[in-house]
Write a protein that holds these residues in place. Structure first.
Motif, short mmCIF file in Angstrom:
data_model
loop_
_atom_site.label_atom_id
_atom_site.label_comp_id
_atom_site.label_asym_id
_atom_site.label_seq_id
_atom_site.Cartn_x
_atom_site.Cartn_y
_atom_site.Cartn_z
N ASP A 21 5.51 4.09 -2.75
CA ASP A 21 5.50 4.42 -1.33
C ASP A 21 6.75 3.83 -0.71
O ASP A 21 6.81 2.64 -0.38
CB ASP A 21 4.24 3.84 -0.67
CG ASP A 21 4.09 4.25 0.80
OD1 ASP A 21 5.13 4.51 1.44
OD2 ASP A 21 2.94 4.28 1.29
N TRP A 22 7.77 4.66 -0.53
CA TRP A 22 9.05 4.17 -0.01
C TRP A 22 8.91 3.68 1.43
O TRP A 22 9.58 2.74 1.84
CB TRP A 22 10.11 5.27 -0.08
CG TRP A 22 10.69 5.44 -1.46
CD1 TRP A 22 10.41 6.41 -2.36
CD2 TRP A 22 11.66 4.58 -2.08
NE1 TRP A 22 11.14 6.23 -3.52
CE2 TRP A 22 11.91 5.11 -3.37
CE3 TRP A 22 12.33 3.43 -1.69
CZ2 TRP A 22 12.81 4.53 -4.26
CZ3 TRP A 22 13.23 2.85 -2.57
CH2 TRP A 22 13.46 3.39 -3.84
N SER A 23 8.05 4.27 2.21
CA SER A 23 7.87 3.85 3.60
C SER A 23 7.30 2.44 3.66
O SER A 23 7.75 1.59 4.44
CB SER A 23 6.93 4.83 4.32
OG SER A 23 6.72 4.42 5.66
N GLU A 24 6.31 2.17 2.82
CA GLU A 24 5.71 0.83 2.77
C GLU A 24 6.73 -0.19 2.28
O GLU A 24 6.83 -1.31 2.80
CB GLU A 24 4.49 0.87 1.85
CG GLU A 24 3.77 -0.46 1.71
CD GLU A 24 2.59 -0.36 0.76
OE1 GLU A 24 2.47 -1.25 -0.12
OE2 GLU A 24 1.81 0.61 0.88
N PHE A 25 7.51 0.21 1.29
CA PHE A 25 8.54 -0.67 0.75
C PHE A 25 9.59 -0.98 1.81
O PHE A 25 10.01 -2.12 1.97
CB PHE A 25 9.20 -0.01 -0.47
CG PHE A 25 10.36 -0.80 -1.04
CD1 PHE A 25 10.12 -1.83 -1.94
CD2 PHE A 25 11.67 -0.52 -0.68
CE1 PHE A 25 11.18 -2.56 -2.47
CE2 PHE A 25 12.73 -1.24 -1.19
CZ PHE A 25 12.48 -2.26 -2.09
N LEU A 28 8.34 -3.60 4.30
CA LEU A 28 8.39 -4.96 3.75
C LEU A 28 9.83 -5.44 3.60
O LEU A 28 10.13 -6.61 3.87
CB LEU A 28 7.67 -4.99 2.39
CG LEU A 28 7.65 -6.34 1.68
CD1 LEU A 28 7.01 -7.42 2.55
CD2 LEU A 28 6.91 -6.24 0.34
N ALA A 29 10.72 -4.56 3.19
CA ALA A 29 12.12 -4.93 3.02
C ALA A 29 12.72 -5.37 4.36
O ALA A 29 13.46 -6.36 4.42
CB ALA A 29 12.90 -3.76 2.45
N HIS A 30 12.40 -4.64 5.42
CA HIS A 30 12.92 -5.02 6.74
C HIS A 30 12.35 -6.38 7.15
O HIS A 30 13.05 -7.19 7.78
CB HIS A 30 12.55 -3.96 7.77
CG HIS A 30 13.48 -2.77 7.75
ND1 HIS A 30 14.77 -2.83 8.20
CD2 HIS A 30 13.30 -1.50 7.32
CE1 HIS A 30 15.36 -1.67 8.07
NE2 HIS A 30 14.48 -0.82 7.53
N ARG A 31 11.10 -6.63 6.81
CA ARG A 31 10.51 -7.93 7.13
C ARG A 31 11.22 -9.05 6.37
O ARG A 31 11.53 -10.11 6.94
CB ARG A 31 9.02 -7.91 6.77
CG ARG A 31 8.30 -9.24 7.01
CD ARG A 31 6.87 -9.20 6.52
NE ARG A 31 6.41 -10.53 6.13
CZ ARG A 31 5.45 -10.75 5.26
NH1 ARG A 31 4.83 -9.73 4.67
NH2 ARG A 31 5.08 -11.98 4.96
N LEU A 71 4.22 -6.58 -4.46
CA LEU A 71 5.49 -7.14 -4.01
C LEU A 71 5.31 -8.08 -2.83
O LEU A 71 5.96 -9.13 -2.76
CB LEU A 71 6.46 -6.01 -3.64
CG LEU A 71 7.81 -6.43 -3.06
CD1 LEU A 71 8.57 -7.32 -4.04
CD2 LEU A 71 8.64 -5.20 -2.69
N ALA A 72 4.42 -7.76 -1.93
CA ALA A 72 4.19 -8.62 -0.77
C ALA A 72 3.67 -9.98 -1.20
O ALA A 72 4.04 -11.01 -0.60
CB ALA A 72 3.19 -7.95 0.19
N GLU A 73 2.86 -10.02 -2.25
CA GLU A 73 2.34 -11.29 -2.74
C GLU A 73 3.45 -12.11 -3.40
O GLU A 73 3.52 -13.33 -3.26
CB GLU A 73 1.19 -11.05 -3.72
CG GLU A 73 0.64 -12.29 -4.39
CD GLU A 73 0.11 -13.33 -3.41
OE1 GLU A 73 0.08 -14.52 -3.79
OE2 GLU A 73 -0.27 -12.95 -2.27
N VAL A 74 4.32 -11.42 -4.14
CA VAL A 74 5.45 -12.12 -4.78
C VAL A 74 6.37 -12.70 -3.69
O VAL A 74 6.83 -13.84 -3.81
CB VAL A 74 6.23 -11.16 -5.70
CG1 VAL A 74 7.45 -11.86 -6.28
CG2 VAL A 74 5.34 -10.64 -6.82
#
Length: 499
Positions: A21-25, A28-31, A71-74
């Motif tokens: 899901d590129w939108s979700e990624f 998170l990347a912006h965060r 990824l969010a957990e990492v």
């Protein structure tokens, strides 16, 4: 059979590591980016450094992960367990070692380089042209001829090793790369000062010449190599049959930042037919400062120069660099033809000299991009002003030490390094350094000068101000007073807002 093929194709298709899901990624990347920028923008709100809790250290002894993780957990684990316990050299209170502070611009450039994922070992693509442009800029900055060559490496330790190898090949010839150094190589001797960085000795070791082949020459009262003693040692070695081949001068010694008399050494090397190399890990970039550049007089006569952009250049780690006056001699020390590295007249494999011809690495990251962004964005005038400012802050610290009866200055302040001590024994001063570090107020280091332990403050970070110097001194005096009274003390940092 068709079903087997379809299953195999499905399995292969599903091995992509791109986000599902590129939108979700992207969110998170912006965060991640926002929080990293916040960390730099608000760096004064946190300790310079803090000890790693035992439970955090233990958590990193877990087994190799076999299953995927979110990824969010990492990222959460990184944010909670890695970022808070880094070296701290982004912080303006970090003065322990000669580490640059990096910049937000350099951070973004590193991200862009990672997105390209370019291998700068060779071939015909623009990232290599970016590196070549910086080589050309450095050639002009240090007044080297058009035939000079340069290459990015991890740091000056590697650059110094490569300079030793170029000098070795230059004197023994290229056949030494095939047959070994032989009897002639066993007679080679190199020279540096007792104040030089330990990586010079290590380079002699790795180059197969041995650390005993490195003559460590005494220094004068200003901690510069004694040129008369150097000349005398070279004469003695020639007399008994050794073959002097290399002098490594220092442009900013590791302990106090002394700069050897580069012009006098250049003249001696020219007379003796010896390769003249300058270890300018941080000091070479003083050339960016109009006020300090004259201290480097003679560096333009060197056969090779090693320097780090990740120090005074403020480029994020790592970005070391080697510049060699004679590009052909540089190439002869490392180039090694191979069928899989064949150069073509056209296509992706076009081009003449590839970076892999100038160093030991075939796989090379795009270090040049963050350096290019830094130089283009800030310009040499502004970077030179940072260099000038850090040396002015060192003079400010020197004046404050000299004005404080409880403190003692242990060495002349040449550039940006101040070595001093609390007027107590070595044991007290050693504890003071650790106390200040653990308080989070500042991060000095220690060294030994003339048999006495010194508190060492190396001011490199472009964010450092007089208030940070004042905070360091106040902490040294406070912990020194407590330690002098004897016994253990509870290390507590003042409120961060007061720092």
């Amino acid at each position: 059979m068709n079903e087997i093929i379809r299953n195999t194709q499905s399995a292969v298709t599903n091995t992509s590591l791109d986000p599902q899901d590129w939108s979700e990624f992207r969110t998170l990347a912006h965060r991640m980016l926002d929080e990293t920028i916040d960390g730099i923008a608000n760096v004064r709100a946190r300790p310079v450094w803090q000890p790693i809790p035992e439970d955090v250290r233990t958590a990193f002894k877990a087994d190799l992960p076999r299953e995927a993780s979110d990824l969010a957990e990492v990222y959460r684990e990184f944010a909670e367990h890695v970022a808070p316990y880094a070296t701290g050299n982004v912080h303006p209170g970090f003065m322990g070692w000669v580490h640059g502070g990096g910049t937000a611009v350099g951070m973004l450039a590193e991200m862009l380089a990672a997105g390209l994922n370019a291998n700068l070992g060779g071939r015909d693509h623009m990232p290599i042209e970016v590196e070549r442009q910086i080589v050309d800029w450095m050639r002009r900055l240090f007044a080297f001829p058009d035939g000079a060559s340069g290459i990015f490496v991890t740091g000056t330790s590697m650059a110094n090793l490569m300079a030793v190898l170029v000098a070795r090949t230059s004197v023994l010839g290229t056949l030494a790369r095939q047959h070994g150094i032989g009897n002639d190589g066993a007679l080679l001797t190199a020279y540096t000062s007792r104040a030089a960085h330990g990586c010079v000795s290590r380079a002699m070791d790795i180059a197969g010449l041995g650390t005993d082949a490195l003559r460590r020459i005494d220094v004068d009262a200003d901690h510069r190599i004694d040129v008369a003693a150097l000349r005398a040692q070279i004469a003695v070695d020639r007399e008994v049959g050794f073959k002097p081949f290399l002098v490594v001068a220092s442009a900013g010694t590791v302990d106090i930042g002394a700069i050897d008399d580069l012009r006098a050494i250049a003249e001696l090397c020219r007379e003796e037919g010896i390769w003249f190399h300058v270890d300018g890990a941080f000091g070479a970039l003083a050339i960016l400062s109009p006020e300090l550049a004259p201290l480097l007089g003679g560096i333009e006569l060197a056969d090779s120069i090693a320097l780090d952009f990740h120090k005074w250049g403020q480029v994020p780690y790592d970005a070391g660099f080697l510049l060699v006056r004679d590009g052909e001699r540089h190439r002869q020390a490392f180039a090694q033809p191979a069928a899989y590295l064949r150069r073509e007249a056209r296509g992706l494999a076009a081009g003449a000299v590839w970076p892999c011809d100038l160093g030991p690495d075939l796989s090379r990251g795009f270090r040049a991009l963050k350096t290019w962004f830094t130089l283009k964005t800030f310009g040499t005038d502004r970077l030179g002003a940072v260099v000038t400012r850090s040396c002015a802050l060192a003079k400010y610290l020197e004046a404050r030490v000299l004005a404080e009866p409880r403190l003692e200055l242990l060495a002349p302040v040449n550039l940006n390094i101040v070595c001093f001590r609390y007027r107590a024994d070595d044991a007290v001063n050693r504890e003071i350094v650790a106390d200040v570090q653990e308080s989070g107020i500042a991060a000095p280091s220690s060294t030994t000068l003339d048999g006495r332990l010194a508190i060492r403050a190396a001011i490199v970070n472009h964010r450092t101000e007089e208030a940070d110097v004042d905070a360091l001194l106040a902490a040294v005096l406070e912990f020194g007073e407590r330690r002098s009274r004897g016994g253990l003390i509870e290390v507590e940092a003042p409120p961060l807002a007061a720092q």
